[in-house]
Scaffold this motif. Structure first.
Motif, short mmCIF file in Angstrom:
data_model
loop_
_atom_site.label_atom_id
_atom_site.label_comp_id
_atom_site.label_asym_id
_atom_site.label_seq_id
_atom_site.Cartn_x
_atom_site.Cartn_y
_atom_site.Cartn_z
N GLN A 97 14.91 58.14 50.21
CA GLN A 97 13.29 57.68 49.97
C GLN A 97 13.66 56.05 49.74
N ILE A 98 14.65 55.66 48.58
CA ILE A 98 14.82 54.49 48.34
C ILE A 98 15.36 53.39 49.44
N TYR A 99 16.15 54.12 50.28
CA TYR A 99 16.76 53.54 51.66
C TYR A 99 15.48 53.21 52.20
N ILE A 100 14.69 54.19 52.59
CA ILE A 100 13.55 53.96 53.49
C ILE A 100 12.68 52.62 52.89
N GLU A 101 12.38 52.71 51.54
CA GLU A 101 11.61 51.68 50.98
C GLU A 101 12.20 50.25 51.30
N GLU A 102 13.73 50.34 51.36
CA GLU A 102 14.36 48.96 51.62
C GLU A 102 14.20 48.53 53.10
N LYS A 103 14.32 49.77 54.03
CA LYS A 103 13.96 49.33 55.51
C LYS A 103 12.56 49.09 55.79
N CYS A 134 8.32 58.26 57.79
CA CYS A 134 9.29 59.17 56.98
C CYS A 134 9.09 58.84 55.67
N HIS A 135 8.66 57.58 55.17
CA HIS A 135 8.32 57.15 53.80
C HIS A 135 7.23 58.37 53.44
N TYR A 187 8.81 61.60 52.87
CA TYR A 187 9.74 61.68 51.79
C TYR A 187 9.07 61.87 50.57
N ASP A 188 7.98 61.27 50.48
CA ASP A 188 6.74 61.12 49.28
C ASP A 188 6.66 62.75 49.01
N HIS A 189 6.33 63.52 50.02
CA HIS A 189 5.92 64.57 50.23
C HIS A 189 7.03 65.78 49.80
N ILE A 190 8.33 65.60 50.33
CA ILE A 190 9.29 66.25 50.30
C ILE A 190 9.68 66.19 48.66
N ILE A 191 9.95 64.99 47.94
CA ILE A 191 10.14 64.84 46.72
C ILE A 191 9.02 65.59 45.81
N GLY A 192 7.66 65.50 46.29
CA GLY A 192 7.09 66.33 45.44
C GLY A 192 7.19 67.82 45.70
N LEU A 193 7.49 68.39 46.75
CA LEU A 193 7.80 69.81 47.00
C LEU A 193 8.96 70.20 46.40
N TYR A 194 9.87 69.50 46.10
CA TYR A 194 11.25 69.70 45.39
C TYR A 194 10.93 69.96 43.96
N LYS A 195 9.86 68.94 43.52
CA LYS A 195 9.61 68.68 42.01
C LYS A 195 8.63 70.12 41.76
N GLY A 196 7.65 70.66 42.69
CA GLY A 196 6.96 71.84 42.72
C GLY A 196 7.76 73.08 42.33
N ALA A 197 8.67 73.11 43.41
CA ALA A 197 9.87 74.17 43.40
C ALA A 197 10.30 74.44 42.22
N LEU A 198 10.80 73.33 41.50
CA LEU A 198 11.58 73.43 40.30
C LEU A 198 10.75 73.91 39.27
N ILE A 199 9.42 73.52 39.03
CA ILE A 199 8.25 74.06 38.36
C ILE A 199 8.16 75.64 38.36
N HIS A 200 7.96 75.94 39.76
CA HIS A 200 7.63 77.48 40.05
C HIS A 200 9.01 78.43 39.90
N VAL A 201 10.14 77.77 39.97
CA VAL A 201 11.28 78.56 39.60
C VAL A 201 11.63 78.50 38.39
N GLU A 202 11.61 77.59 37.58
CA GLU A 202 12.03 77.54 36.09
C GLU A 202 10.94 78.14 35.12
N LYS A 203 9.80 77.46 35.39
CA LYS A 203 8.56 77.93 34.37
C LYS A 203 7.83 79.21 34.59
N ILE A 260 19.00 57.51 57.52
CA ILE A 260 17.82 58.24 57.50
C ILE A 260 17.92 59.59 58.15
N SER A 261 18.79 59.70 59.21
CA SER A 261 19.02 60.97 60.15
C SER A 261 19.89 61.81 59.07
#
Length: 195
Positions: free
Chosen positions: A88-94, A109-110, A113-129, A164-165
């Motif tokens: 995501q940081i790389y894409i922001e620079e691009k 892609c930006h 990746y916002d969505h991917i990060i949100g999905l991973y954060k959600g998965a962490l909450i759904h698994v851990e808590k 990015i690839s």
């Protein structure tokens, strides 16, 4: 040289340094549970490389040292978050380069990746808590799809960007492996509760 070029060169140098030291580091670390990693890297999609998947898994000592499905799932999520954030940081620079020919694809892609990060954060909450493993499985699946969509946007726009690839490929492998592991975790949890 633009600041993006400097950042790209520095990132490439750091990545190369890290990767060159990995074999020595990994050689001393045997997975606590090799079967867990092997099962996580069993692929079900066309073109899947179990050996590449294992490389990704073994590149993170946190994953290598896991001893059960829960900790493996959490380690995959955390590794995915790190990789997605870097991409995501790389894409922001691009996007700052403002190259019109590739702007639409990079912008898509930006957003993905916002969505991917949100999905991973959600998965962490759904698994851990909440132990909502089925929901985390769906989130892994959507994250893999979003990485593929980003790659498709690059392809249809004629944009060739190895960074990015590479990010897309790593996220796809982590997501599909995470999906496999979290589904195994859900089944194991269900069987344990039925005893």
């Amino acid at each position: 040289m633009s600041s993006l070029s400097n950042v790209s060169i520095l990132a490439t140098f750091i990545l190369a340094s890290l990767l060159s030291s990995l074999p020595r580091t990994i050689a001393t670390l045997e997975p606590n549970s090799p079967k867990l990693l092997k099962n996580a890297c069993t692929g079900y999609t066309k073109g899947w490389s179990s050996s590449f998947c294992l490389e990704i898994m073994k590149s993170n000592p946190q994953i290598v040292l896991t001893h059960d499905l829960l900790h493996l799932t959490i380690s995959i999520i955390e590794t995915g978050l790190i990789n997605a954030t870097r991409t995501q940081i790389y894409i922001e620079e691009k996007l700052k380069e403002n190259i019109q020919e590739s702007r639409r694809a990079i912008d898509q892609c930006h957003k993905l990746y916002d969505h991917i990060i949100g999905l991973y954060k959600g998965a962490l909450i759904h698994v851990e808590k909440h132990k909502l493993y089925d929901v985390a499985g769906a989130e892994f699946s959507m994250a893999a799809n979003n990485a593929e969509y980003c790659e498709n946007w690059l392809a249809i726009s004629g944009v060739i960007d190895a960074d990015i690839s590479s990010g897309n490929k790593i996220i796809e492998y982590l997501s599909l492996s995470g999906y496999t592991v979290v589904i195994d975790l859900m089944i194991t949890d269900w069987v344990t509760k039925r005893k």
